[in-house]
Design a protein around this motif. Structure first.
Motif, PDB file in Angstrom:
ATOM      1  N   MET A   1       0.702  -1.231   0.001  1.00 35.39           N
ATOM      2  CA  MET A   1       0.062   0.042   0.079  1.00 35.39           C
ATOM      3  C   MET A   1       1.061   1.388  -0.145  1.00 35.39           C
ATOM      4  SD  MET A   1      -3.381   0.107   2.408  1.00 35.39           S
ATOM      5  CE  MET A   1      -3.525   1.674   3.053  1.00 35.39           C
ATOM      6  N   ASN A   2       2.015   1.383   0.996  1.00 38.09           N
ATOM      7  CA  ASN A   2       2.921   2.410   0.795  1.00 38.09           C
ATOM      8  C   ASN A   2       3.388   2.585  -0.413  1.00 38.09           C
ATOM      9  OD1 ASN A   2       2.297   3.238   3.674  1.00 38.09           O
ATOM     10  ND2 ASN A   2       3.934   1.864   4.473  1.00 38.09           N
ATOM     11  N   ASN A   3       3.979   1.357  -0.757  1.00 41.11           N
ATOM     12  CA  ASN A   3       4.635   1.542  -2.278  1.00 41.11           C
ATOM     13  C   ASN A   3       3.610   2.260  -3.555  1.00 41.11           C
ATOM     14  OD1 ASN A   3       7.117   0.595  -1.209  1.00 41.11           O
ATOM     15  ND2 ASN A   3       6.636  -1.548  -1.966  1.00 41.11           N
ATOM     16  N   VAL A   4       2.286   1.829  -3.465  1.00 41.55           N
ATOM     17  CA  VAL A   4       1.700   2.479  -4.395  1.00 41.55           C
ATOM     18  C   VAL A   4       1.415   3.804  -4.325  1.00 41.55           C
ATOM     19  CG1 VAL A   4      -0.497   2.168  -5.275  1.00 41.55           C
ATOM     20  CG2 VAL A   4       0.708   0.093  -5.280  1.00 41.55           C
ATOM     21  N   HIS A   5       1.188   4.152  -3.161  1.00 39.58           N
ATOM     22  CA  HIS A   5       0.999   5.506  -2.382  1.00 39.58           C
ATOM     23  C   HIS A   5       2.139   6.351  -2.745  1.00 39.58           C
ATOM     24  CE1 HIS A   5       0.806   9.023   0.142  1.00 39.58           C
ATOM     25  NE2 HIS A   5      -0.477   9.283  -0.398  1.00 39.58           N
ATOM     26  N   ASN A   6       3.318   6.032  -2.676  1.00 45.79           N
ATOM     27  CA  ASN A   6       4.537   6.606  -2.952  1.00 45.79           C
ATOM     28  C   ASN A   6       4.616   7.081  -4.379  1.00 45.79           C
ATOM     29  OD1 ASN A   6       4.934   6.875  -0.342  1.00 45.79           O
ATOM     30  ND2 ASN A   6       6.593   4.978  -0.170  1.00 45.79           N
ATOM     31  N   ALA A   7       4.528   5.932  -5.084  1.00 44.95           N
ATOM     32  CA  ALA A   7       4.458   5.930  -6.590  1.00 44.95           C
ATOM     33  C   ALA A   7       3.456   7.133  -7.237  1.00 44.95           C
ATOM     34  CB  ALA A   7       4.218   4.574  -7.356  1.00 44.95           C
ATOM     35  N   GLN A   9       2.308   9.503  -5.294  1.00 46.85           N
ATOM     36  CA  GLN A   9       2.782  10.737  -4.948  1.00 46.85           C
ATOM     37  C   GLN A   9       3.937  11.195  -5.906  1.00 46.85           C
ATOM     38  OE1 GLN A   9       4.362  10.535  -0.924  1.00 46.85           O
ATOM     39  NE2 GLN A   9       3.289  12.580  -0.218  1.00 46.85           N
ATOM     40  N   ALA A  10       4.673  10.402  -6.110  1.00 46.48           N
ATOM     41  CA  ALA A  10       5.797  10.883  -7.177  1.00 46.48           C
ATOM     42  C   ALA A  10       5.578  11.408  -8.678  1.00 46.48           C
ATOM     43  CB  ALA A  10       6.953   9.522  -7.517  1.00 46.48           C
ATOM     44  N   VAL A  11       4.434  11.012  -8.900  1.00 44.97           N
ATOM     45  CA  VAL A  11       3.781  11.775 -10.021  1.00 44.97           C
ATOM     46  C   VAL A  11       2.743  12.534 -10.050  1.00 44.97           C
ATOM     47  CG1 VAL A  11       4.626   9.738 -11.592  1.00 44.97           C
ATOM     48  CG2 VAL A  11       2.447   9.823 -10.593  1.00 44.97           C
ATOM     49  N   GLY A  12       2.485  13.200  -8.759  1.00 44.59           N
ATOM     50  CA  GLY A  12       1.695  14.193  -8.563  1.00 44.59           C
ATOM     51  C   GLY A  12       0.039  13.756  -8.299  1.00 44.59           C
ATOM     52  N   LEU A  13      -0.218  12.436  -8.429  1.00 47.29           N
ATOM     53  CA  LEU A  13      -1.581  11.861  -8.589  1.00 47.29           C
ATOM     54  C   LEU A  13      -2.067  11.477  -7.067  1.00 47.29           C
ATOM     55  CD1 LEU A  13      -1.461  10.058 -11.836  1.00 47.29           C
ATOM     56  CD2 LEU A  13      -2.570  12.080 -11.168  1.00 47.29           C
ATOM     57  N   ASP A  14      -1.495  11.567  -6.029  1.00 50.03           N
ATOM     58  CA  ASP A  14      -1.903  11.059  -4.588  1.00 50.03           C
ATOM     59  C   ASP A  14      -3.138  11.625  -4.193  1.00 50.03           C
ATOM     60  OD1 ASP A  14       0.098  13.247  -4.565  1.00 50.03           O
ATOM     61  OD2 ASP A  14      -0.134  12.967  -2.316  1.00 50.03           O
ATOM     62  N   GLU A  15      -3.371  12.671  -4.460  1.00 47.50           N
ATOM     63  CA  GLU A  15      -4.609  13.397  -4.031  1.00 47.50           C
ATOM     64  C   GLU A  15      -5.812  13.083  -4.953  1.00 47.50           C
ATOM     65  OE1 GLU A  15      -5.316  15.196  -1.510  1.00 47.50           O
ATOM     66  OE2 GLU A  15      -3.290  14.723  -1.017  1.00 47.50           O
ATOM     67  N   ASP A  16      -5.458  12.688  -5.844  1.00 44.44           N
ATOM     68  CA  ASP A  16      -6.680  12.138  -7.310  1.00 44.44           C
ATOM     69  C   ASP A  16      -7.168  10.696  -7.180  1.00 44.44           C
ATOM     70  OD1 ASP A  16      -6.537  14.661  -8.323  1.00 44.44           O
ATOM     71  OD2 ASP A  16      -4.790  14.380  -9.359  1.00 44.44           O
ATOM     72  N   ILE A  17      -6.233  10.102  -6.851  1.00 39.81           N
ATOM     73  CA  ILE A  17      -6.275   8.510  -6.823  1.00 39.81           C
ATOM     74  C   ILE A  17      -6.254   8.019  -5.317  1.00 39.81           C
ATOM     75  CG2 ILE A  17      -5.569   6.238  -7.516  1.00 39.81           C
ATOM     76  CD1 ILE A  17      -4.681   7.790 -10.225  1.00 39.81           C
ATOM     77  N   LYS A  18      -6.963   7.237  -4.907  1.00 36.54           N
ATOM     78  CA  LYS A  18      -6.819   6.749  -3.439  1.00 36.54           C
ATOM     79  C   LYS A  18      -6.300   5.474  -3.631  1.00 36.54           C
ATOM     80  CE  LYS A  18      -8.202  10.814  -1.903  1.00 36.54           C
ATOM     81  NZ  LYS A  18      -6.900  11.742  -1.533  1.00 36.54           N
ATOM     82  N   VAL A  19      -5.614   4.930  -2.494  1.00 38.04           N
ATOM     83  CA  VAL A  19      -5.101   3.833  -2.373  1.00 38.04           C
ATOM     84  C   VAL A  19      -5.797   2.950  -1.354  1.00 38.04           C
ATOM     85  CG1 VAL A  19      -3.141   2.230  -2.010  1.00 38.04           C
ATOM     86  CG2 VAL A  19      -2.790   4.304  -3.065  1.00 38.04           C
ATOM     87  N   LEU A  20      -6.528   1.749  -1.654  1.00 29.07           N
ATOM     88  CA  LEU A  20      -7.376   1.056  -0.802  1.00 29.07           C
ATOM     89  C   LEU A  20      -6.755  -0.326  -0.623  1.00 29.07           C
ATOM     90  CD1 LEU A  20     -10.561   2.353  -1.919  1.00 29.07           C
ATOM     91  CD2 LEU A  20      -9.546   3.295   0.001  1.00 29.07           C
TER      92      LEU A  20
END
Length: 151
Positions: A1-7, A9-20
């Motif tokens: 989960m952290n790895n997907v969220h970090n990826a 975040q690295a491309v600026g999509l962490d506010e648009d795509i939620k990790v569940l």
């Protein structure tokens, strides 16, 4: 989960795509009192709150106290069982909606909203398996509402 969220975040999509991640109640070895999944003396008046707090306590013990919990499906069958009646299912859905709309939260997390989704939108009359599994919908397969619900 952290790895997907970090990826993301690295491309600026962490506010648009939620990790569940989905889990189920079988993962809890002990669910009561919820803090051992400790009840700090606040009583539980419904199973929904106790289960929610058990999940929160379990993930907090693993360092996830800041991870939000979303109830991705909660429902009641309306046919083919001793308590699986349209009346009981309607009562369950109305009470669940009322409870999660209130700002009361749970004993472990008072005043916090609980994002909750109903299972399911439609009865699945063609679903294989037990007959009761086909009757969780808040709508009949022909799109007629089964209950009067207020969201």
């Amino acid at each position: 989960m952290n790895n997907v969220h970090n990826a993301l975040q690295a491309v600026g999509l962490d506010e648009d795509i939620k990790v569940l991640i989905a889990t189920y109640t079988g993962l809890l070895k002990k669910s009561y009192p919820p803090s051992e999944a400790s009840n700090q003396g606040r009583p539980y008046f419904n199973l929904f709150d106790a289960m929610y707090d058990a999940y929160f306590a379990a993930q907090s013990h693993l360092g996830g106290s800041n991870v939000e919990i979303v109830v991705s499906e909660s429902g009641w069958p309306s046919t083919e069982g001793d308590v699986a009646t349209t009346e009981n299912a309607g009562t369950y859905y109305r009470n669940l909606i009322s409870h999660v709309k209130s700002s009361s939260g749970t004993p472990a997390r008072p005043g916090r909203s609980i994002e909750t989704y109903l299972f399911a939108m439609f009865d699945e009359n063609m679903k294989p398996g037990k007959e009761t599994e086909k009757h969780f919908g808040v709508f009949f397969p022909d799109q007629r509402p089964k209950y009067q619900l207020s969201f």
